[in-house]
Structure formats: structure tokens, C-alpha cells
Scaffold this motif. Structure first.
Motif, PDB file in Angstrom:
ATOM      1  N   ARG A 145       0.849  -1.189   0.000  1.00 16.92           N
ATOM      2  CA  ARG A 145       0.000   0.000   0.000  1.00 16.92           C
ATOM      3  C   ARG A 145       0.885   1.240   0.000  1.00 16.92           C
ATOM      4  NH1 ARG A 145      -5.095   1.039   0.272  1.00 16.92           N
ATOM      5  NH2 ARG A 145      -5.575  -1.155   0.676  1.00 16.92           N
ATOM      6  N   LEU A 146       0.588   2.173  -0.905  1.00 19.52           N
ATOM      7  CA  LEU A 146       1.366   3.397  -1.052  1.00 19.52           C
ATOM      8  C   LEU A 146       0.422   4.593  -1.050  1.00 19.52           C
ATOM      9  CD1 LEU A 146       3.568   2.087  -3.985  1.00 19.52           C
ATOM     10  CD2 LEU A 146       4.342   2.368  -1.635  1.00 19.52           C
ATOM     11  N   TYR A 147       1.004   5.774  -0.899  1.00 17.96           N
ATOM     12  CA  TYR A 147       0.188   6.990  -0.876  1.00 17.96           C
ATOM     13  C   TYR A 147       0.752   7.994  -1.884  1.00 17.96           C
ATOM     14  CZ  TYR A 147      -1.828   4.983   3.291  1.00 17.96           C
ATOM     15  OH  TYR A 147      -2.469   4.125   4.148  1.00 17.96           O
ATOM     16  N   LEU A 148      -0.137   8.497  -2.739  1.00 20.25           N
ATOM     17  CA  LEU A 148       0.242   9.447  -3.787  1.00 20.25           C
ATOM     18  C   LEU A 148      -0.290  10.829  -3.443  1.00 20.25           C
ATOM     19  CD1 LEU A 148      -0.713   7.392  -6.968  1.00 20.25           C
ATOM     20  CD2 LEU A 148       1.532   7.563  -5.928  1.00 20.25           C
TER      21      LEU A 148
ATOM     22  N   ILE B 138       6.859   7.762  -7.699  1.00 15.77           N
ATOM     23  CA  ILE B 138       5.526   7.304  -8.100  1.00 15.77           C
ATOM     24  C   ILE B 138       4.609   8.499  -8.333  1.00 15.77           C
ATOM     25  CG2 ILE B 138       5.712   5.060  -6.969  1.00 15.77           C
ATOM     26  CD1 ILE B 138       4.127   6.142  -4.627  1.00 15.77           C
ATOM     27  N   PHE B 139       3.681   8.334  -9.287  1.00 17.50           N
ATOM     28  CA  PHE B 139       2.753   9.395  -9.663  1.00 17.50           C
ATOM     29  C   PHE B 139       1.425   8.782 -10.076  1.00 17.50           C
ATOM     30  CE2 PHE B 139       6.926   9.773 -11.595  1.00 17.50           C
ATOM     31  CZ  PHE B 139       7.426  10.983 -11.156  1.00 17.50           C
ATOM     32  N   ALA B 140       0.370   9.577  -9.929  1.00 16.80           N
ATOM     33  CA  ALA B 140      -0.863   9.282 -10.655  1.00 16.80           C
ATOM     34  C   ALA B 140      -0.659   9.753 -12.095  1.00 16.80           C
ATOM     35  CB  ALA B 140      -2.044  10.001 -10.022  1.00 16.80           C
ATOM     36  N   LEU B 141      -1.363   9.143 -13.039  1.00 16.79           N
ATOM     37  CA  LEU B 141      -1.221   9.512 -14.451  1.00 16.79           C
ATOM     38  C   LEU B 141      -2.351  10.462 -14.842  1.00 16.79           C
ATOM     39  CD1 LEU B 141      -0.221   6.077 -16.062  1.00 16.79           C
ATOM     40  CD2 LEU B 141       1.263   7.982 -15.383  1.00 16.79           C
ATOM     41  N   TYR B 142      -1.973  11.704 -15.109  1.00 16.29           N
ATOM     42  CA  TYR B 142      -2.922  12.763 -15.453  1.00 16.29           C
ATOM     43  C   TYR B 142      -2.915  12.945 -16.968  1.00 16.29           C
ATOM     44  CZ  TYR B 142      -4.988  17.516 -15.424  1.00 16.29           C
ATOM     45  OH  TYR B 142      -5.779  18.622 -15.636  1.00 16.29           O
ATOM     46  N   PRO B 143      -4.045  12.661 -17.650  1.00 16.81           N
ATOM     47  CA  PRO B 143      -4.088  12.809 -19.113  1.00 16.81           C
ATOM     48  C   PRO B 143      -4.302  14.260 -19.531  1.00 16.81           C
ATOM     49  CG  PRO B 143      -6.166  11.912 -18.330  1.00 16.81           C
ATOM     50  CD  PRO B 143      -5.287  12.064 -17.116  1.00 16.81           C
ATOM     51  N   ALA B 144      -3.296  14.874 -20.111  1.00 14.43           N
ATOM     52  CA  ALA B 144      -3.430  16.243 -20.589  1.00 14.43           C
ATOM     53  C   ALA B 144      -4.357  16.286 -21.791  1.00 14.43           C
ATOM     54  CB  ALA B 144      -2.053  16.798 -20.965  1.00 14.43           C
TER      55      ALA B 144
ATOM     56  N   TRP C 255      -1.880   4.672 -11.833  1.00 12.17           N
ATOM     57  CA  TRP C 255      -0.679   5.310 -11.301  1.00 12.17           C
ATOM     58  C   TRP C 255       0.542   4.541 -11.806  1.00 12.17           C
ATOM     59  CZ3 TRP C 255       2.787   2.933  -7.804  1.00 12.17           C
ATOM     60  CH2 TRP C 255       2.355   1.726  -7.250  1.00 12.17           C
ATOM     61  N   ALA C 256       1.706   5.133 -11.678  1.00 13.76           N
ATOM     62  CA  ALA C 256       2.908   4.511 -12.231  1.00 13.76           C
ATOM     63  C   ALA C 256       4.114   4.748 -11.340  1.00 13.76           C
ATOM     64  CB  ALA C 256       3.179   5.054 -13.638  1.00 13.76           C
ATOM     65  N   ARG C 257       5.048   3.816 -11.429  1.00 18.66           N
ATOM     66  CA  ARG C 257       6.345   3.950 -10.775  1.00 18.66           C
ATOM     67  C   ARG C 257       7.408   4.082 -11.858  1.00 18.66           C
ATOM     68  NH1 ARG C 257       6.431  -0.486  -8.459  1.00 18.66           N
ATOM     69  NH2 ARG C 257       5.867   0.094  -6.343  1.00 18.66           N
ATOM     70  N   CYS C 258       8.269   5.061 -11.729  1.00 13.86           N
ATOM     71  CA  CYS C 258       9.373   5.207 -12.675  1.00 13.86           C
ATOM     72  C   CYS C 258      10.437   4.170 -12.348  1.00 13.86           C
ATOM     73  CB  CYS C 258       9.958   6.613 -12.593  1.00 13.86           C
ATOM     74  SG  CYS C 258      11.369   6.863 -13.702  1.00 13.86           S
ATOM     75  N   GLU C 259      10.702   3.286 -13.293  1.00  8.12           N
ATOM     76  CA  GLU C 259      11.689   2.228 -13.094  1.00  8.12           C
ATOM     77  C   GLU C 259      13.067   2.625 -13.621  1.00  8.12           C
ATOM     78  OE1 GLU C 259      11.117  -0.598 -11.555  1.00  8.12           O
ATOM     79  OE2 GLU C 259       8.959  -0.362 -11.271  1.00  8.12           O
ATOM     80  N   LEU C 260      13.092   3.500 -14.597  1.00 12.94           N
ATOM     81  CA  LEU C 260      14.346   3.902 -15.225  1.00 12.94           C
ATOM     82  C   LEU C 260      14.078   5.182 -16.009  1.00 12.94           C
ATOM     83  CD1 LEU C 260      17.339   3.164 -16.115  1.00 12.94           C
ATOM     84  CD2 LEU C 260      16.290   2.037 -18.094  1.00 12.94           C
TER      85      LEU C 260
ATOM     86  N   PHE D 271      14.019  12.821 -22.484  1.00 11.80           N
ATOM     87  CA  PHE D 271      14.007  12.012 -21.266  1.00 11.80           C
ATOM     88  C   PHE D 271      13.014  10.865 -21.484  1.00 11.80           C
ATOM     89  CE2 PHE D 271      14.983  16.372 -19.918  1.00 11.80           C
ATOM     90  CZ  PHE D 271      16.230  16.159 -19.354  1.00 11.80           C
ATOM     91  N   LEU D 272      13.534   9.649 -21.502  1.00 10.66           N
ATOM     92  CA  LEU D 272      12.697   8.474 -21.732  1.00 10.66           C
ATOM     93  C   LEU D 272      12.522   7.743 -20.400  1.00 10.66           C
ATOM     94  CD1 LEU D 272      11.299   6.807 -24.017  1.00 10.66           C
ATOM     95  CD2 LEU D 272      13.342   5.350 -24.015  1.00 10.66           C
ATOM     96  N   ALA D 273      11.313   7.840 -19.835  1.00  9.55           N
ATOM     97  CA  ALA D 273      11.033   7.244 -18.528  1.00  9.55           C
ATOM     98  C   ALA D 273      10.284   5.921 -18.708  1.00  9.55           C
ATOM     99  CB  ALA D 273      10.198   8.199 -17.682  1.00  9.55           C
ATOM    100  N   TYR D 274      10.795   4.879 -18.091  1.00 11.94           N
ATOM    101  CA  TYR D 274      10.158   3.563 -18.116  1.00 11.94           C
ATOM    102  C   TYR D 274       9.181   3.498 -16.947  1.00 11.94           C
ATOM    103  CZ  TYR D 274      13.958   2.051 -21.259  1.00 11.94           C
ATOM    104  OH  TYR D 274      14.847   1.933 -22.301  1.00 11.94           O
ATOM    105  N   PHE D 275       7.894   3.280 -17.255  1.00 10.75           N
ATOM    106  CA  PHE D 275       6.847   3.293 -16.234  1.00 10.75           C
ATOM    107  C   PHE D 275       6.270   1.905 -16.023  1.00 10.75           C
ATOM    108  CE2 PHE D 275       5.278   7.994 -16.499  1.00 10.75           C
ATOM    109  CZ  PHE D 275       6.435   8.393 -15.837  1.00 10.75           C
TER     110      PHE D 275
END
Length: 461
Positions: free
Chosen positions: A3-6, A39-45, A63-68, A103-107
Motif C-alpha cells: 500500500r502506497l500513498y500518492l 511514483i505518480f498518478a497519471l494525469y491525461p493532458a 498510477w505509475a512507478r518510474c523504473e528507469l 528524457f525516456l522514462a520507463y513506467f
């Protein structure tokens, strides 16, 4: 379950967010470098055109976690990157024309238990959430293994295994029809973008398939007060539907009716049939089939056609005698139901040319049972091999496995039947075909150097 909190969302173009949620993508292009683990929630622009409730609110689904996070410059081969992502080469070139780096972020993406509606905020890369959001990692869009494979492929710029299918999926996703949505989901499961355990629906055709036996055994529909003739027509219609479902082409020009041939299938081989709903197969049914078939078809068509009577109960001695004389097969409605259920549970499993070998003269329900058991045995063997590949790769940490290594561990895995190495290889080829998609294959210089890897489960019902 963790369990995590954003408290923050990252703003990304709505199509990019949708691709991440669908599993079509595992990477995003943020405006700045992201620390791995964040970690972030994914907000669609620009969500007003796609995911918002109205122009004042935005709906967040994941939501997503940046892995790389990689920093790419103009030396990056953009064409190879484009083949592995949702962006065209031109789009990537346009980004680099405006700034020095990409910047290429792996989610790693996880679905929310319920979508979250928040006030729209068009400013900035990051958006503060109105309240802290409690999330868990028990609903990943991609399985651990699938994400690991995709990440390895993207990091090393390995070519996608099925670029044509990926393009087809992208095209189909634009179509808003039930058939397109079903095909879209099947392609995504095959490509590993969706988990079949979570997305495979209960077989939608089984409800009507399970009425074949009951429709064949009634002489009238007591609940609806239908006549015997209507009950017979209902059975004839569902037989035709079943045969088409199995892969036969039912020729409408020979549709039954009073005094007519109940059905004629022209492909993949000629088949003529009579449907007899009720408590028993009437006497002289076989002669009736011969007479009507001879009237409607030319001699060559009729002689070469498989001949089938579908009806309940035990046929009379006269019917059996005529069936053996004129090479007519007789099956109970339940046998047709078993075949159709098999096709529903394992699409493509019923091979009509193989089935033809079981269409012997006389009552052949035992032969149909024999064929169904044969197919189920073959499905179980293939399911076992798919699981064996998956477990072997999980236990060893390897990316793929050759047939010799797999054959070596097969006999210690409680196999369903003995297999020679060459036989196993042929089945592995079948399972790695684009039309099946349970395994993938890296082609070697010869069959022993081919390497196989896991794509999706072959579930047994």
C-alpha cells in the motif's frame, strides 16, 4: 500487496496515458529527468477530448512507478526507438529539434480500484492531488515477466517480434464496434499487453451452445406452446449455427423447409444432413436423406459428400441398416453440443478434416467422444509445455530455452505422454505461431538452435 500513498500526478498527453493503461507502451517522455522509484498518478493532458467527465474535471485511472529514466540525444537511432514505442520517428525528431535531450522514462503502471475525478489543472508537468491517494500494486497492467521482457527489449533496442500485429492493433483500436473491440483485445493478449487471466471473458457463446441437446430432444416447446414443426425448425436452425461455428460453410441455397434437404455444407468438404428433433429418429430417415440429397445434388456431389443424421434416442433397426448401406453417420444432439463446446473453449481446436475420419456409418456418438478426448489430450499436452517453458525460465532467470534443454526436463515434470525431441519441437513451433501466440521463438541456424520464450498461458477449462 503493497500500500502506497500518492500526492502528485504527472501530466502526459492523453494518448500516451491511454497507451500506458492499455499496456501498449511502457515508456513516457516527461519534460524533465525523473528519479527511479518515484511514483505518480497519471494525469491525461487535453483530457477534455478523451477521459474527462466535463471540461472542469479530469478522470485518473492509473498510477505509475518510474523504473528507469534515460537521457537521449541526437546520437540516438530514433528509427529503432520508434519501432519500440508509440511515437513516430518524425515526432521524436521534432522533440529533439526543440530541446537538446529526450528524457525516456520507463513506467510500471497499475490500475486504480476506482477512477479518481479531480479538478482540471492545465499548468505544469506535475499536478498536486486534492488529497493523498491510497493505492496498491495488486492490479499491474502487465505481469512481472511481461514487463521485464518489454523493458529488456526497449533498453537494448531489440526489434519488436510482431510489428505488423502492433500496427494492426493500432488501426483496429480506432474502430468503435463490438467485433473490433473483441479483435483488439485478442491481439493485445497475444502481444502480452493484457493479462489473459484478467481479461479473458467467460465464453459468450456457451449459453446458446448448451441448448443444442434440449432443442433436439423436444417434440414441442411446452412453455411457448410451439408446434412440433416449429420445434423442428428451431433445432434445424441451431444445428446450422453449430456447423457454421465449427467451420463449415452452410449453403443457403439448400435450406430445408417442407420436403427439403435440411442442410448442405459445401466447405471444407461436402456434407449433407437431416435434423430430427423429438424423442426418436423416425423410421426411413436415412432413405429420406438419400432421396432428398439425390434430388438436390448431382451424383458426384452426393457420392463424395459426408452424410449425417442428427437426432435423439436410439435409431431403429431400419435406420441403422440403411445408414450402414448408404454410409450415413448418426449422432445425438449431445454429440454436436460437445463438439461445439470444444470449439468455444479452445477456438480452432476442432479440425474438420480430422473429424471427417470419425464420421463412420451408423451410430457414432462413441466416435465423437473419442475425437473430443483426443483433442482434449492434445490441448492438455500443449498447456503442459507452455507451463513448462514459463516455469523453466522463471526458475533459471534465462530469457529463452532450446528444445534440447526443455526435452531434458520434460520427463521429470509428470508429462501427459512421452515425446521425442523432434515431436516436441513441432509442437513448440505450433505454439509459437503468430496465430496461436502462446510462446515466442528466436530463430536459430537450425531447429536445435531455435530458442523459445513464454508469452501467455494456455488455460484449461
Amino acid at each position: 500487496m503493497t500500500r502506497l500513498y500518492l500526492d502528485t500526478a504527472i501530466r502526459l498527453p492523453a494518448p500516451d496515458v491511454e497507451a500506458l493503461i492499455q499496456g501498449r507502451a511502457i515508456a513516457a517522455i516527461p519534460q524533465q529527468f525523473l528519479d527511479p522509484g518515484r511514483i505518480f498518478a497519471l494525469y491525461p493532458a487535453d483530457a477534455a477530448n478523451s477521459a474527462s467527465i466535463n471540461s472542469q474535471t479530469v478522470q485518473i485511472k492509473a498510477w505509475a512507478r518510474c523504473e528507469l529514466c534515460q537521457i537521449l540525444d541526437k546520437s540516438e537511432p530514433l528509427e529503432s526507438l520508434s519501432r519500440l514505442t508509440i511515437w513516430t520517428t518524425a515526432a521524436l525528431e521534432n522533440i529533439l529539434s526543440q530541446r537538446s535531450y529526450i528524457f525516456l522514462a520507463y513506467f510500471r503502471v497499475y490500475l486504480l480500484a476506482e477512477p479518481l475525478e479531480i479538478p482540471a489543472n492545465p499548468q505544469g508537468q506535475f499536478v498536486a492531488l486534492p488529497r493523498s491517494l491510497s493505492v496498491t500494486d495488486n492490479s499491474p497492467v502487465l505481469s512481472d515477466r511481461t514487463f521485464s521482457q518489454r523493458r529488456h527489449q526497449l533498453e537494448n533496442r531489440l526489434p519488436p517480434p510482431h510489428p505488423e500485429l502492433e500496427q494492426l492493433q493500432a488501426d483496429i483500436a480506432q474502430l468503435n464496434t463490438p467485433a473490433a473491440k473483441q479483435l483488439d483485445e485478442q491481439i493485445q493478449i497475444f502481444l502480452g499487453w493484457k493479462n489473459p487471466e484478467n481479461n479473458q471473458k467467460n465464453h459468450p457463446d456457451l449459453p446458446w451452445i448448451k441448448t443444442i441437446k434440449s432443442l433436439g430432444e423436444r417434440s414441442q416447446e411446452l412453455d411457448d406452446k410451439k408446434s412440433n414443426y416449429q420445434a423442428g425448425t428451431d433445432f434445424e436452425n441451431i444445428v446450422r449455427k453449430s456447423l457454421e461455428y465449427l467451420g463449415f460453410t452452410v449453403d443457403e441455397a439448400y435450406k430445408g423447409g417442407a420436403g427439403g434437404l435440411d442442410l448442405f455444407c459445401s466447405k471444407p468438404y461436402p456434407l449433407v444432413g437431416e435434423c430430427k428433433a423429438g424423442k426418436a429418429i423416425p423410421s426411413r430417415t436415412a432413405e429420406e436423406l438419400i432421396k432428398l440429397g439425390g434430388m438436390r445434388l448431382d451424383d458426384s456431389q452426393f457420392q463424395n459428400a459426408a452424410k449425417l443424421i442428427i437426432g435423439p434416442g436410439k435409431p431403429s433397426k431400419d435406420v441403422l441398416t440403411a445408414a450402414h448401406k448408404f454410409k450415413i453417420s448418426i449422432i445425438n444432439p449431445m454429440s454436436l453440443q460437445k463438439l461445439t463446446e470444444l470449439q468455444a473453449q479452445y477456438p480452432g481446436s476442432v479440425n474438420l478434416f480430422e473429424l471427417k475420419k470419425y464420421l463412420e456409418p451408423g451410430q457414432i456418438d462413441n466416435k465423437i467422444d473419442e475425437y473430443v478426448e483426443k483433442v482434449l489430450k492434445e490441448v492438455k499436452l500443449r498447456s503442459h509445455l507452455v507451463s513448462l517453458v514459463k516455469k523453466y525460465l522463471e526458475n533459471t532467470g534465462l530469457e529463452n530455452v532450446g528444445v534440447d534443454a526443455l526435452h531434458g526436463i520434460y520427463f521429470g515434470s509428470n508429462p501427459t505422454q512421452p515425446l521425442k525431441t523432434e515431436e516436441m519441437y513441432e509442437i513448440l513451433l505450433e505454439l509459437s505461431s503468430p496465430l496461436t501466440g502462446y510462446l515466442g521463438r528466436n530463430k536459430g541456424s537450425d531447429w536445435r538452435s531455435d530458442r523459445f520464450y513464454f508469452l501467455r498461458e494456455l488455460k484449461l477449462d
